[in-house]
Design a protein around this motif. Structure first.
Motif, PDB file in Angstrom:
ATOM      1  N   GLY A 201      14.161  21.424   5.334  1.00 12.81           N
ATOM      2  CA  GLY A 201      13.194  22.335   4.722  1.00 12.81           C
ATOM      3  C   GLY A 201      11.870  21.635   4.551  1.00 12.81           C
ATOM      4  O   GLY A 201      11.737  20.732   3.708  1.00 12.81           O
ATOM      5  N   GLY A 203       8.610  23.408   4.309  1.00  8.61           N
ATOM      6  CA  GLY A 203       7.704  24.144   3.435  1.00  8.61           C
ATOM      7  C   GLY A 203       6.317  24.206   4.015  1.00  8.61           C
ATOM      8  O   GLY A 203       5.887  25.227   4.526  1.00  8.61           O
ATOM      9  N   VAL A 233      12.662  24.593   8.648  1.00  6.14           N
ATOM     10  CA  VAL A 233      12.237  25.775   7.885  1.00  6.14           C
ATOM     11  C   VAL A 233      10.866  25.485   7.309  1.00  6.14           C
ATOM     12  O   VAL A 233      10.702  24.579   6.483  1.00  6.14           O
ATOM     13  CB  VAL A 233      13.233  26.103   6.751  1.00  6.14           C
ATOM     14  CG1 VAL A 233      12.801  27.378   6.036  1.00  6.14           C
ATOM     15  CG2 VAL A 233      14.639  26.250   7.297  1.00  6.14           C
ATOM     16  N   GLY A 254       8.700  30.052   6.975  1.00  7.19           N
ATOM     17  CA  GLY A 254       9.113  29.952   5.578  1.00  7.19           C
ATOM     18  C   GLY A 254       9.658  31.278   5.070  1.00  7.19           C
ATOM     19  O   GLY A 254       9.323  32.348   5.577  1.00  7.19           O
ATOM     20  N   TYR A 260      16.179  31.083   2.126  1.00  6.83           N
ATOM     21  CA  TYR A 260      16.203  29.654   2.455  1.00  6.83           C
ATOM     22  C   TYR A 260      17.564  29.052   2.136  1.00  6.83           C
ATOM     23  O   TYR A 260      18.136  28.287   2.925  1.00  6.83           O
ATOM     24  CB  TYR A 260      15.112  28.918   1.681  1.00  6.83           C
ATOM     25  CG  TYR A 260      15.274  27.421   1.706  1.00  6.83           C
ATOM     26  CD1 TYR A 260      15.026  26.697   2.869  1.00  6.83           C
ATOM     27  CD2 TYR A 260      15.719  26.724   0.577  1.00  6.83           C
ATOM     28  CE1 TYR A 260      15.203  25.313   2.911  1.00  6.83           C
ATOM     29  CE2 TYR A 260      15.908  25.348   0.605  1.00  6.83           C
ATOM     30  CZ  TYR A 260      15.649  24.652   1.772  1.00  6.83           C
ATOM     31  OH  TYR A 260      15.836  23.293   1.827  1.00  6.83           O
ATOM     32  N   LEU A 264      20.183  27.165   4.482  1.00  6.05           N
ATOM     33  CA  LEU A 264      20.659  25.822   4.162  1.00  6.05           C
ATOM     34  C   LEU A 264      22.182  25.780   4.143  1.00  6.05           C
ATOM     35  O   LEU A 264      22.805  24.781   4.537  1.00  6.05           O
ATOM     36  CB  LEU A 264      20.092  25.387   2.802  1.00  6.05           C
ATOM     37  CG  LEU A 264      20.441  23.982   2.321  1.00  6.05           C
ATOM     38  CD1 LEU A 264      19.974  22.922   3.324  1.00  6.05           C
ATOM     39  CD2 LEU A 264      19.824  23.720   0.950  1.00  6.05           C
ATOM     40  N   THR A 270      21.956  18.066   5.920  1.00  2.41           N
ATOM     41  CA  THR A 270      20.555  18.312   5.593  1.00  2.41           C
ATOM     42  C   THR A 270      19.883  16.978   5.366  1.00  2.41           C
ATOM     43  O   THR A 270      20.539  15.956   5.088  1.00  2.41           O
ATOM     44  CB  THR A 270      20.397  19.227   4.365  1.00  2.41           C
ATOM     45  OG1 THR A 270      19.022  19.614   4.241  1.00  2.41           O
ATOM     46  CG2 THR A 270      20.851  18.539   3.092  1.00  2.41           C
ATOM     47  N   LYS A 287      15.836  18.503  -3.332  1.00  2.00           N
ATOM     48  CA  LYS A 287      16.433  18.801  -2.020  1.00  2.00           C
ATOM     49  C   LYS A 287      17.914  18.419  -2.000  1.00  2.00           C
ATOM     50  O   LYS A 287      18.742  19.119  -1.413  1.00  2.00           O
ATOM     51  CB  LYS A 287      15.671  18.068  -0.908  1.00  2.00           C
ATOM     52  CG  LYS A 287      14.328  18.711  -0.539  1.00  2.00           C
ATOM     53  CD  LYS A 287      13.736  18.025   0.676  1.00  2.00           C
ATOM     54  CE  LYS A 287      12.416  18.660   1.085  1.00  2.00           C
ATOM     55  NZ  LYS A 287      12.578  20.049   1.532  1.00  2.00           N
TER      56      LYS A 287
END
Length: 813
Positions: A201, A203, A233, A254, A260, A264, A270, A287
């Motif tokens: 992620g 952002g 993402v 996004g 999101y 995930l 991740t 995160k």
């Protein structure tokens, strides 16, 4: 603003307010607001605090919120001029403001060390660095800090803030609910293809430098294991080598938080790479937590907050070098069992350490504490009047002030005040909290002077402010005096919440659209029983008058008790349909002179005094005409300018054409009252309506000053013609007043001064307060008894706790 009660309020005064925390916050950064604002609100509510959230740009709303809170936190707020005024107000109200943040956005040096900033344009960099200076200024102006990580807290202390607390980003109920919904019936959509999905992620593109910390290792792992795919993402500039991976690299726009989290959840692995800077050491482990609550294993950089929660090889993996990243990815890709083991342990640790209850108990409670218990009085009175010190004007205001001060001295009673403030352009419509003579006061912006008719009965702003003040002070009885300019919304709120109110009817406003039963031509209205058809000649618009009458009647009928200052005034309301048993006489008091009255100097002309202002209803026009028509000059007239201090035009007498002397003096105060009355021999009270009482008349009579007053009316009840005063008809004729003045001149000029023989008939403020206090206690106890019966021993008069609802209403006002 400085001219009206904006002096600092002692912090000790906060103990009388209901415990309430205001979060003045940056709300446009949705993810930041989620973890530092809405999550904090959830935590504080669970501790029992009242909480209100205000966007820092809404200056007037924030100012209003500060007046009724006991703590304030400014989250991620820059020191623009409006914010500086808010912080200054917070300090003035004794709130000890704290500045909260979850990024090292207040250190220019550390910002410049972060490579991510190099991805921005020159203009964007300048904007960010300008913001950094504003954030730092706000932190220092607050003087206290709340940080999301220990490293961030250390940076705050280094910036010069001594008091800093740490509350980490954590899991909230929204995140847990989303994770639960995702995990129920969850199926990974890519398992059939034997894909091992990595999700990162980003952002925004400011994370380019962070991603580069792991990029070489990720690329090498993807070369070694063709099952690996990479899903980005948000915005990110990928190194060119990733283009060779073709469809195995996907970039997604996004999305909102729930979407999101759903993406995930599809991850097998991740990543949380961060560049090795103090700026990133100050970042939270969110995160990791978001992945953990979904059971997804994470590989993280060894930055401070992440290293504190990730136990490498137990609930995640820490990586430093490109080889570390490659090895960790391939290790997880090669073992579904290891992925499950790390994911499950991460979920257990996250919930144990960062679940809502855990983080609230471990970190939020030590910083904010439990809401302190308020001192409880048997009877809690809220006094409502359109004016209040320092804007003291008129008899009703004087009575309201005296009663509030005296009732507050009773051991079983606490008192607060709701009133209006003057026009304050720099403040907009925001209310003001201050303390007057030991009583806590909230002053709301009044209705504009142009408001008339039915429109004058409603003030949304005053109603919102009144609701806030109710929730803050929690009275169990409201005592209402004169409320012109405040509207009637307060009555609706009291009735809805089951809070009893008592009305003191200081004038005819509740029945007469012109308030004082004076016709448009300035003559006294002959009606004793109000007929709206007759009223139409004064106030055209029968529909509006009927609406007004219905609204007023509803408020009168909703009162637990009605009070009149005189028998005359009580009879007037009874004649207009008020049940006799619902209205009692509570005569207004007065203040005895402190020192004996000095004798008049031999040969001194007779001195007349007038305190009524420039309105015709008080007889000012008659007064001028009477004195200008007199053909003698053996007198002096002292006019009291009692309204210029409120912003009205000053009283003028320079154009008067008279034989004697006319002079204007400033309004007197309780402390200077004796000086004024010692300087006159006769008080003139030529009111053109049947006054409800006439406080000035009693103040004069108590000092053996002769009074010339119109009759009938409450102003005449303590005057015995020829003994302590002169009574004249209310005929609106200057000749009547002139003849009375000349008669007094002839009668008193050569007569020795004698004390008023009827002093024993007068009611003092002490006597009034004693009687009033007993009745307010009666109303409060009766309402409390009814509340207990209707709710089985708890809650409001309607079977529920009124303060639960009031707090919610005030928070949304």
């Amino acid at each position: 603003m400085v001219s009206f009660c904006l002096a600092p309020v002692e912090a000790e005064r906060l103990s009388v307010l209901a415990p309430r925390i205001v979060l003045v916050a940056e709300l446009t950064l949705l993810q930041c607001a989620k973890y530092r604002v809405w999550q904090r609100k959830e935590q504080l509510l669970s501790l029992g605090w009242q909480v209100e959230v205000v966007d820092w740009r809404e200056t007037q709303q924030a100012l209003a919120a500060l007046q009724v809170c006991t703590r304030v936190v400014f989250y991620r707020v820059p020191a623009f001029e409006n914010v500086r005024s808010l912080v200054a107000e917070a300090h003035a109200l004794g709130l000890a403001p704290a500045w909260e943040v979850d990024d090292l956005i207040f250190s220019e040096k550390e910002y410049l060390c972060n490579s991510n900033i190099q991805s921005l344009s020159v203009f964007e960099r300048r904007q960010i660095l300008a913001g950094v200076r504003l954030f730092r200024a706000c932190l220092l102006a607050c003087g206290r800090g709340i940080a999301s990580t220990p490293a961030l807290a250390a940076a705050m202390r280094q910036a010069g803030v001594g008091s800093v607390a740490v509350i980490e980003n954590a899991l909230d109920q929204q995140t847990l609910d989303i994770a639960r919904d995702i995990r129920n019936g969850f199926v990974k959509d890519h398992e059939i293809w034997r894909e091992i999905r990595i999700v990162y992620g980003s952002g925004t593109r400011t994370h380019d430098a962070d991603f580069r910390q792991a990029a070489a290792g990720i690329f090498a792992a993807m070369q070694a294991d063709p099952r690996l795919s990479l899903h980005i993402v948000g915005d990110l500039t990928l190194p060119p080598c990733f283009a060779t991976m073709g469809a195995r690299v996907c970039q997604h726009a996004g999305r909102d938080y729930a979407a999101y989290m759903a993406m995930l959840a599809q991850a097998d692995i991740t990543l949380a790479p961060l560049e090795a800077t103090l700026f990133n050491d100050a970042k939270s482990a969110i995160k990791f937590l978001e992945a953990a609550v979904l059971g997804v294993p994470a590989i993280c950089s060894r930055r401070d907050a992440l290293a504190r929660v990730v136990r490498s090889g137990r609930n995640g993996i820490l990586a430093d070098t490109a080889e570390d990243w490659r090895t960790a990815i391939l290790k997880l890709a090669g073992s579904a069992r290891l992925r499950r083991k790390l994911g499950q342990q991460a979920r257990y640790d996250a919930l144990a350490l960062y679940g809502p209850d855990a983080i609230t108990t471990r970190q939020v409670l030590p910083v904010f504490g439990a809401p302190p218990a308020q001192p409880v009085s048997d009877v809690r009175v809220m006094c409502v009047n359109v004016y209040y010190a320092p804007r003291s004007f008129g008899g009703a205001t004087r009575v309201a002030e005296e009663m509030a001060a005296r009732l507050a001295q009773r051991a079983s009673m606490s008192v607060s005040v709701f009133t209006t403030r003057p026009d304050m352009p720099a403040r907009g419509h925001a209310c003001v909290r201050y303390v007057a003579d030991g009583v806590d006061v909230l002053a709301s912006a009044a209705l504009p002077d142009a408001a008339a008719g039915v429109e004058a009965l409603d003030s949304r702003q005053a109603t919102e402010d009144f609701t806030r003040w109710l929730a803050a002070m929690r009275p169990n009885v409201v005592h209402v005096h004169a409320v012109q300019g405040l509207g009637l919304g307060w009555a609706d709120v009291c009735q809805q919440q089951g809070i009893p109110y008592v009305l003191t009817l200081h004038d005819a406003w509740w029945l007469c659209g012109r308030q004082f039963m004076v016709q448009a031509n300035g003559q006294a209205c002959p009606q004793r029983v109000i007929d709206l058809d007759v009223c139409q000649t004064c106030l055209p618009g029968t529909l509006g008058l009927a609406q007004r009458a219905r609204r007023m009647r509803a408020v009168l009928e909703g009162a637990s008790l009605l009070l009149a200052p005189s028998e005359t005034h009580r009879a007037f309301y009874v004649a207009n349909g008020i049940a006799p048993e619902r209205i009692r006489v509570n005569r207004n008091g007065f203040q005895w002179p402190v020192t004996p009255r000095p004798p008049r100097i031999a040969g001194q002309v007779l001195r007349f005094g007038y305190v009524g202002g420039a309105e015709d209803i008080k007889g000012f026009g008659l007064l001028r005409a009477a004195f200008e028509s007199m053909q003698r000059g053996d007198w002096e007239l002292v006019l009291v300018d009692n309204k210029s201090a409120l912003g009205f035009p000053p009283l003028q007498a320079g154009a008067w054409s008279v034989q004697g002397t006319v002079r204007v003096v400033p309004a007197y105060t309780p402390a200077t009252m004796d000086d004024f009355f010692d300087g006159i021999d006769v008080l003139l009270f030529p009111s053109q309506w049947q006054e409800s009482y006439g406080l000035t008349v009693r103040e004069a009579l108590a000092r053996s000053v002769w009074v010339v007053a119109t009759a009938p009316g409450g102003q005449a009840e303590d005057i015995t013609a020829g003994v302590n005063g002169t009574l004249i008809p209310m005929d609106g004729q200057p000749e009547t007043l002139r003849n009375a003045v000349e008669s007094v001149l002839d009668f008193l000029s050569n007569r020795p001064e004698t004390p008023n023989p009827d002093l024993g008939r007068l009611c003092t403020f002490e006597q009034q307060a004693e009687e009033l206090g007993g009745w307010l206690e009666e109303v409060a106890h009766k309402a409390g008894s009814q509340s207990a019966q209707s709710s089985g021993g708890a809650g409001g008069a309607t079977g529920r706790n009124p303060w639960t609802t009031l707090s919610a209403v005030a928070a949304s006002a």
